[in-house]
Design an enzyme around this catalytic site. Sequence first.
Site, PDB file in Angstrom:
ATOM      1  N   LYS A   1       0.856  -1.191   0.000  1.00  5.04           N
ATOM      2  CA  LYS A   1       0.000   0.000   0.000  1.00  5.04           C
ATOM      3  C   LYS A   1       0.890   1.238   0.000  1.00  5.04           C
ATOM      4  O   LYS A   1       1.726   1.397   0.884  1.00  5.04           O
ATOM      5  CB  LYS A   1      -0.915   0.023   1.215  1.00  5.04           C
ATOM      6  CG  LYS A   1      -1.825   1.262   1.232  1.00  5.04           C
ATOM      7  CD  LYS A   1      -2.900   1.160   2.290  1.00  5.04           C
ATOM      8  CE  LYS A   1      -2.499   1.722   3.626  1.00  5.04           C
ATOM      9  NZ  LYS A   1      -2.394   3.190   3.671  1.00  5.04           N
TER      10      LYS A   1
ATOM     11  N   ASP B   1      -3.290   4.385  -2.084  1.00  5.55           N
ATOM     12  CA  ASP B   1      -4.237   4.901  -1.081  1.00  5.55           C
ATOM     13  C   ASP B   1      -4.148   6.423  -1.036  1.00  5.55           C
ATOM     14  O   ASP B   1      -3.519   6.977  -0.146  1.00  5.55           O
ATOM     15  CB  ASP B   1      -3.861   4.261   0.265  1.00  5.55           C
ATOM     16  CG  ASP B   1      -4.721   4.721   1.420  1.00  5.55           C
ATOM     17  OD1 ASP B   1      -5.824   5.226   1.187  1.00  5.55           O
ATOM     18  OD2 ASP B   1      -4.277   4.551   2.574  1.00  5.55           O
TER      19      ASP B   1
ATOM     20  N   LYS C   1      -7.026   8.452  -1.407  1.00  4.59           N
ATOM     21  CA  LYS C   1      -8.304   8.954  -0.844  1.00  4.59           C
ATOM     22  C   LYS C   1      -8.771  10.249  -1.499  1.00  4.59           C
ATOM     23  O   LYS C   1      -8.935  11.282  -0.829  1.00  4.59           O
ATOM     24  CB  LYS C   1      -8.159   9.174   0.667  1.00  4.59           C
ATOM     25  CG  LYS C   1      -7.825   7.919   1.461  1.00  4.59           C
ATOM     26  CD  LYS C   1      -7.940   8.178   2.955  1.00  4.59           C
ATOM     27  CE  LYS C   1      -7.667   6.964   3.799  1.00  4.59           C
ATOM     28  NZ  LYS C   1      -6.273   6.528   3.847  1.00  4.59           N
TER      29      LYS C   1
ATOM     30  N   ASP D   1     -13.116  15.391  -4.392  1.00  2.75           N
ATOM     31  CA  ASP D   1     -13.171  16.733  -4.994  1.00  2.75           C
ATOM     32  C   ASP D   1     -14.389  16.754  -5.909  1.00  2.75           C
ATOM     33  O   ASP D   1     -15.167  15.791  -5.928  1.00  2.75           O
ATOM     34  CB  ASP D   1     -11.859  17.014  -5.761  1.00  2.75           C
ATOM     35  CG  ASP D   1     -11.534  18.506  -5.844  1.00  2.75           C
ATOM     36  OD1 ASP D   1     -12.469  19.304  -6.061  1.00  2.75           O
ATOM     37  OD2 ASP D   1     -10.357  18.868  -5.696  1.00  2.75           O
TER      38      ASP D   1
ATOM     39  N   THR E   1     -11.859   5.672  10.320  1.00  3.45           N
ATOM     40  CA  THR E   1     -11.971   5.071  11.664  1.00  3.45           C
ATOM     41  C   THR E   1     -11.489   6.036  12.750  1.00  3.45           C
ATOM     42  O   THR E   1     -11.742   5.813  13.922  1.00  3.45           O
ATOM     43  CB  THR E   1     -11.170   3.755  11.756  1.00  3.45           C
ATOM     44  OG1 THR E   1      -9.906   3.958  11.148  1.00  3.45           O
ATOM     45  CG2 THR E   1     -11.886   2.624  11.064  1.00  3.45           C
TER      46      THR E   1
ATOM     47  N   ARG F   1       2.688  -1.110  10.625  1.00  2.82           N
ATOM     48  CA  ARG F   1       3.759  -1.206  11.618  1.00  2.82           C
ATOM     49  C   ARG F   1       4.040  -2.599  12.176  1.00  2.82           C
ATOM     50  O   ARG F   1       5.210  -2.920  12.422  1.00  2.82           O
ATOM     51  CB  ARG F   1       3.496  -0.182  12.723  1.00  2.82           C
ATOM     52  CG  ARG F   1       3.730   1.245  12.217  1.00  2.82           C
ATOM     53  CD  ARG F   1       3.037   2.272  13.047  1.00  2.82           C
ATOM     54  NE  ARG F   1       1.591   2.191  12.931  1.00  2.82           N
ATOM     55  CZ  ARG F   1       0.746   2.976  13.588  1.00  2.82           C
ATOM     56  NH1 ARG F   1       1.206   3.891  14.422  1.00  2.82           N
ATOM     57  NH2 ARG F   1      -0.549   2.851  13.406  1.00  2.82           N
TER      58      ARG F   1
HETATM   59  O1  C5P Z   1       0.609   0.675  10.861  1.00  2.05           O
HETATM   60  P1  C5P Z   1      -0.822   0.301  10.741  1.00  2.05           P
HETATM   61  O2  C5P Z   1      -1.077  -1.188  10.643  1.00  2.05           O
HETATM   62  O3  C5P Z   1      -1.707   0.962  11.793  1.00  2.05           O
HETATM   63  O4  C5P Z   1      -1.239   0.905   9.326  1.00  2.05           O
HETATM   64  C1  C5P Z   1      -2.573   0.930   8.884  1.00  2.05           C
HETATM   65  C2  C5P Z   1      -2.642   1.626   7.577  1.00  2.05           C
HETATM   66  O5  C5P Z   1      -4.018   1.695   7.171  1.00  2.05           O
HETATM   67  C3  C5P Z   1      -2.127   3.059   7.585  1.00  2.05           C
HETATM   68  O6  C5P Z   1      -1.536   3.310   6.315  1.00  2.05           O
HETATM   69  C4  C5P Z   1      -3.377   3.889   7.757  1.00  2.05           C
HETATM   70  O7  C5P Z   1      -3.268   5.163   7.154  1.00  2.05           O
HETATM   71  C5  C5P Z   1      -4.415   3.052   7.015  1.00  2.05           C
HETATM   72  N1  C5P Z   1      -5.785   3.261   7.448  1.00  2.05           N
HETATM   73  C6  C5P Z   1      -6.219   3.031   8.741  1.00  2.05           C
HETATM   74  N2  C5P Z   1      -7.530   3.235   9.072  1.00  2.05           N
HETATM   75  C7  C5P Z   1      -8.398   3.657   8.142  1.00  2.05           C
HETATM   76  C8  C5P Z   1      -7.981   3.871   6.835  1.00  2.05           C
HETATM   77  C9  C5P Z   1      -6.648   3.669   6.515  1.00  2.05           C
HETATM   78  O8  C5P Z   1      -5.435   2.631   9.590  1.00  2.05           O
HETATM   79  N3  C5P Z   1      -9.668   3.802   8.451  1.00  2.05           N
END
Ligand code: C5P
Length: 236
Positions: free
Chosen positions: A32, A59, A61, A64, A120, A212
Amino acid sequence: MAKDVIIACDMPDRESVISFLGRFEGEKPWVKIGMELFYAAGPEIVREIKARGFRIFLDLKLCDIPNTVRGAMRSLRPLGVDIINLHAFGGAEMMRAALEGLTDENGERKTKLIAVTILTSTSEEALRRELLIEKPLAETCIAYAANAQAAGLDGVVCSPLESGVIHERCGAGFLTVTPGVRFAGGERGDQVRVTTPERARALGSDYIVMGRPITGAADPVAAWRRARAEFLGGEA
Ligand code: C5P
């Protein structure tokens, strides 16, 4: 149905992501690419990662007016990414315009388009107080997913906890791509509502997005393998 794990490569520059992906050698996980990397390294980083054989969820998003989003998607189309997204909040006309922008002269569209429903990070309270949306958050999410499907989109980004109701409303073929996934007993970071890969599978997620827990692991390749094994079960 569980399809694959997507690694969120939230990294600041080309060198970091190329060196990270170099650890995977023969393996080609889903990657991603989000705003952080795209705005720093530009479309070239997408071409480079794609040329190395990785599948890509871009990603960005988008949100517009329809004409601008159509043009933006037309500009992004030649990158040939596998999945791209926008905000369902932009409305049905914007979502249809995005699909037009992704469709080539022969009427073909290679990139799947999915919508973010409600971020979220937005609480029900903020929805009411700041955005003046009085309905319960879950109901709003499902309604936005239904709008996205009616506009012709392929799926949504949502919490694994919402995959079930969204599939009930929109059908099993409508993709749910779900972040907020953590290994059992692992660090949560800033994610509030988390599920394990195994639970995401049970809840019906199609793709889990993990950042992460994989990018920050001592052995990212082993962490990615573990995520796939737990998410795909016997199919990994
Ligand atoms: O590091 P982690 O597992 O928290 O990464 C989750 C990824 O998903 C990040 O790139 C974050 O921006 C994305 N994301 C999220 N919640 C959302 C939409 C996207 O955590 N509702």
